[in-house]
Design a protein around this motif. Structure first.
Motif, PDB file in Angstrom:
ATOM      1  N   VAL A   1       0.873  -1.185   0.000  1.00  0.00           N
ATOM      2  CA  VAL A   1       0.000   0.000   0.000  1.00  0.00           C
ATOM      3  C   VAL A   1       0.903   1.226   0.000  1.00  0.00           C
ATOM      4  O   VAL A   1       1.883   1.277   0.755  1.00  0.00           O
ATOM      5  N   PHE A   2       0.590   2.203  -0.836  1.00  0.00           N
ATOM      6  CA  PHE A   2       1.350   3.451  -0.846  1.00  0.00           C
ATOM      7  C   PHE A   2       0.407   4.581  -0.473  1.00  0.00           C
ATOM      8  O   PHE A   2      -0.642   4.752  -1.090  1.00  0.00           O
ATOM      9  N   VAL A   3       0.776   5.340   0.572  1.00  0.00           N
ATOM     10  CA  VAL A   3      -0.092   6.375   1.129  1.00  0.00           C
ATOM     11  C   VAL A   3       0.462   7.753   0.784  1.00  0.00           C
ATOM     12  O   VAL A   3       1.616   8.076   1.107  1.00  0.00           O
ATOM     13  N   ILE A   4      -0.367   8.573   0.128  1.00  0.00           N
ATOM     14  CA  ILE A   4      -0.046   9.980  -0.078  1.00  0.00           C
ATOM     15  C   ILE A   4      -1.175  10.783   0.557  1.00  0.00           C
ATOM     16  O   ILE A   4      -2.173  10.229   1.001  1.00  0.00           O
ATOM     17  N   ASP A   5      -1.019  12.111   0.619  1.00  0.00           N
ATOM     18  CA  ASP A   5      -2.101  12.915   1.189  1.00  0.00           C
ATOM     19  C   ASP A   5      -2.305  14.176   0.375  1.00  0.00           C
ATOM     20  O   ASP A   5      -1.395  14.644  -0.317  1.00  0.00           O
ATOM     21  N   VAL A   6      -3.500  14.719   0.463  1.00  0.00           N
ATOM     22  CA  VAL A   6      -3.864  15.856  -0.378  1.00  0.00           C
ATOM     23  C   VAL A   6      -3.051  17.099  -0.040  1.00  0.00           C
ATOM     24  O   VAL A   6      -2.828  17.961  -0.896  1.00  0.00           O
ATOM     25  N   ALA A   7      -2.576  17.201   1.204  1.00  0.00           N
ATOM     26  CA  ALA A   7      -1.807  18.376   1.593  1.00  0.00           C
ATOM     27  C   ALA A   7      -0.441  18.427   0.922  1.00  0.00           C
ATOM     28  O   ALA A   7       0.187  19.477   0.857  1.00  0.00           O
TER      29      ALA A   7
ATOM     30  N   GLY B   1       6.183   7.932 -10.117  1.00  0.00           N
ATOM     31  CA  GLY B   1       7.185   7.290  -9.289  1.00  0.00           C
ATOM     32  C   GLY B   1       6.719   5.892  -8.935  1.00  0.00           C
ATOM     33  O   GLY B   1       5.512   5.612  -8.898  1.00  0.00           O
ATOM     34  N   PRO B   2       7.650   4.974  -8.670  1.00  0.00           N
ATOM     35  CA  PRO B   2       7.277   3.573  -8.439  1.00  0.00           C
ATOM     36  C   PRO B   2       6.249   3.374  -7.331  1.00  0.00           C
ATOM     37  O   PRO B   2       5.389   2.500  -7.433  1.00  0.00           O
ATOM     38  N   GLY B   3       6.339   4.165  -6.252  1.00  0.00           N
ATOM     39  CA  GLY B   3       5.376   4.007  -5.175  1.00  0.00           C
ATOM     40  C   GLY B   3       3.960   4.255  -5.644  1.00  0.00           C
ATOM     41  O   GLY B   3       3.040   3.497  -5.340  1.00  0.00           O
ATOM     42  N   VAL B   4       3.775   5.326  -6.422  1.00  0.00           N
ATOM     43  CA  VAL B   4       2.445   5.688  -6.928  1.00  0.00           C
ATOM     44  C   VAL B   4       1.984   4.732  -8.018  1.00  0.00           C
ATOM     45  O   VAL B   4       0.830   4.291  -8.035  1.00  0.00           O
ATOM     46  N   THR B   5       2.867   4.388  -8.933  1.00  0.00           N
ATOM     47  CA  THR B   5       2.437   3.678 -10.137  1.00  0.00           C
ATOM     48  C   THR B   5       2.329   2.171  -9.960  1.00  0.00           C
ATOM     49  O   THR B   5       1.533   1.532 -10.656  1.00  0.00           O
ATOM     50  N   THR B   6       3.105   1.570  -9.058  1.00  0.00           N
ATOM     51  CA  THR B   6       3.139   0.106  -8.993  1.00  0.00           C
ATOM     52  C   THR B   6       2.595  -0.481  -7.707  1.00  0.00           C
ATOM     53  O   THR B   6       2.440  -1.702  -7.622  1.00  0.00           O
ATOM     54  N   ALA B   7       2.303   0.322  -6.685  1.00  0.00           N
ATOM     55  CA  ALA B   7       1.764  -0.237  -5.442  1.00  0.00           C
ATOM     56  C   ALA B   7       0.454  -0.960  -5.726  1.00  0.00           C
ATOM     57  O   ALA B   7      -0.335  -0.559  -6.589  1.00  0.00           O
ATOM     58  N   ASP B   8       0.197  -2.013  -4.980  1.00  0.00           N
ATOM     59  CA  ASP B   8      -1.026  -2.777  -5.177  1.00  0.00           C
ATOM     60  C   ASP B   8      -2.265  -1.957  -4.834  1.00  0.00           C
ATOM     61  O   ASP B   8      -3.339  -2.182  -5.393  1.00  0.00           O
ATOM     62  N   LEU B   9      -2.110  -1.014  -3.901  1.00  0.00           N
ATOM     63  CA  LEU B   9      -3.176  -0.069  -3.582  1.00  0.00           C
ATOM     64  C   LEU B   9      -2.559   1.297  -3.333  1.00  0.00           C
ATOM     65  O   LEU B   9      -1.613   1.420  -2.555  1.00  0.00           O
ATOM     66  N   LEU B  10      -3.090   2.327  -3.982  1.00  0.00           N
ATOM     67  CA  LEU B  10      -2.706   3.711  -3.708  1.00  0.00           C
ATOM     68  C   LEU B  10      -3.779   4.323  -2.826  1.00  0.00           C
ATOM     69  O   LEU B  10      -4.976   4.281  -3.162  1.00  0.00           O
ATOM     70  N   VAL B  11      -3.374   4.886  -1.695  1.00  0.00           N
ATOM     71  CA  VAL B  11      -4.296   5.553  -0.783  1.00  0.00           C
ATOM     72  C   VAL B  11      -4.045   7.056  -0.842  1.00  0.00           C
ATOM     73  O   VAL B  11      -2.919   7.512  -0.626  1.00  0.00           O
ATOM     74  N   VAL B  12      -5.084   7.814  -1.157  1.00  0.00           N
ATOM     75  CA  VAL B  12      -5.027   9.277  -1.113  1.00  0.00           C
ATOM     76  C   VAL B  12      -5.729   9.687   0.180  1.00  0.00           C
ATOM     77  O   VAL B  12      -6.947   9.608   0.292  1.00  0.00           O
ATOM     78  N   ASN B  13      -4.930  10.110   1.147  1.00  0.00           N
ATOM     79  CA  ASN B  13      -5.417  10.330   2.510  1.00  0.00           C
ATOM     80  C   ASN B  13      -5.702  11.814   2.772  1.00  0.00           C
ATOM     81  O   ASN B  13      -5.305  12.685   2.005  1.00  0.00           O
ATOM     82  N   LYS B  14      -6.399  12.060   3.867  1.00  0.00           N
ATOM     83  CA  LYS B  14      -6.715  13.409   4.363  1.00  0.00           C
ATOM     84  C   LYS B  14      -7.595  14.185   3.380  1.00  0.00           C
ATOM     85  O   LYS B  14      -7.416  15.391   3.170  1.00  0.00           O
ATOM     86  N   THR B  15      -8.564  13.505   2.793  1.00  0.00           N
ATOM     87  CA  THR B  15      -9.431  14.172   1.823  1.00  0.00           C
ATOM     88  C   THR B  15     -10.226  15.307   2.461  1.00  0.00           C
ATOM     89  O   THR B  15     -10.655  16.236   1.753  1.00  0.00           O
ATOM     90  N   ASP B  16     -10.406  15.258   3.774  1.00  0.00           N
ATOM     91  CA  ASP B  16     -11.137  16.341   4.455  1.00  0.00           C
ATOM     92  C   ASP B  16     -10.406  17.662   4.379  1.00  0.00           C
ATOM     93  O   ASP B  16     -11.013  18.732   4.543  1.00  0.00           O
ATOM     94  N   LEU B  17      -9.096  17.614   4.109  1.00  0.00           N
ATOM     95  CA  LEU B  17      -8.301  18.846   4.026  1.00  0.00           C
ATOM     96  C   LEU B  17      -8.324  19.475   2.631  1.00  0.00           C
ATOM     97  O   LEU B  17      -7.831  20.600   2.468  1.00  0.00           O
TER      98      LEU B  17
END
Length: 231
Positions: free
Chosen positions: A144-150, A160-176
């Motif tokens: 799982v690769f975790v990024i955030d909206v901030a 980048g490999p983390g974003v493009t090849t991770a089995d799941l991409l998590v876009v976190n902190k959508t409330d922000l």
């Protein structure tokens, strides 16, 4: 071996077919969580533990360069009993211990299974790293690769490999998103362009059941894992 989606020895769902420990018992599914500093990896691990601990036998391995800070956070939050949380001090860039020299993490994983097993699931959290961070397939079965909206709504487009090849991409902190000027629709479009059919989950851990999309994905991976016959 770096994380790829083409692997010679795989079972259902693209998971490793090697599901047994040296003693012949089934080993735990290992899921790695990586991502930049501050993206919410530890908070995601904590939320997963709270959501799954009543149904599954699980444990966590954290990685920090010189401290045990992430493990100590999980201990303070009491997300699992202390004996189910292990800390690795990498002493170098976090990606080294999850991709290159994985010996310390493998030892921590195996020690947990010996001490509190049998386990269904082990979460391995990387220290904060950049968009190139990936886990060795010798360490985890899925990433799982975790990024955030901030961090900016252009991160999915940058790839980048983390974003493009991770089995799941998590876009976190959508409330922000409204407060930092991030366009969630744009992030979703860019993620699809970078990842094709690989899944993306949008999460807000401040919301009730905000980690639910990740929980559902973990359950799917575990179902695939348990369908692989033990040797």
């Amino acid at each position: 071996m770096h994380l790829t989606h083409a692997h010679d020895d795989t079972g259902p769902g693209g998971l490793s077919a090697d599901v047994t420990r040296p003693d012949g018992t089934r080993r735990a599914l290992r899921i790695g969580l990586g991502g930049p500093v501050g993206s919410g990896k530890t908070a995601t691990v904590a939320a997963l533990c709270r959501a799954l601990r009543e149904q599954l036998s699980l444990a966590v391995v954290t990685n920090d360069i010189y401290t045990r800070e992430d493990a100590e956070f999980l201990l303070r939050e009491a997300v699992l009993p202390p004996e189910r949380i292990a800390a690795v001090e990498t002493g170098a860039c976090p990606h080294t211990a999850i991709r290159d020299d994985i010996s310390a993490n493998l030892e921590a994983v195996e020690d947990l299974e010996d001490a509190v097993g049998p386990l269904d699931l082990i979460l391995v959290e990387s220290g904060g790293d950049n968009l190139t961070a990936t886990f060795s397939k010798g360490l985890v079965d899925a990433q799982v690769f975790v990024i955030d909206v901030a961090g900016g709504d252009d991160i999915p487009r940058k790839g980048g490999p983390g974003v493009t090849t991770a089995d799941l991409l998590v876009v976190n902190k959508t409330d922000l998103a409204p407060y930092v000027g991030s366009d969630l629709d744009r992030m979703a479009r860019d993620a699809r362009e970078q990842r094709g059919d690989l899944p993306v989950a949008f999460t807000s851990l401040t919301a009730e059941d905000g980690v639910a999309p990740v929980v559902d994905w973990v359950r799917e991976r575990l179902a695939a894992w348990t369908s692989v016959p033990a040797a």
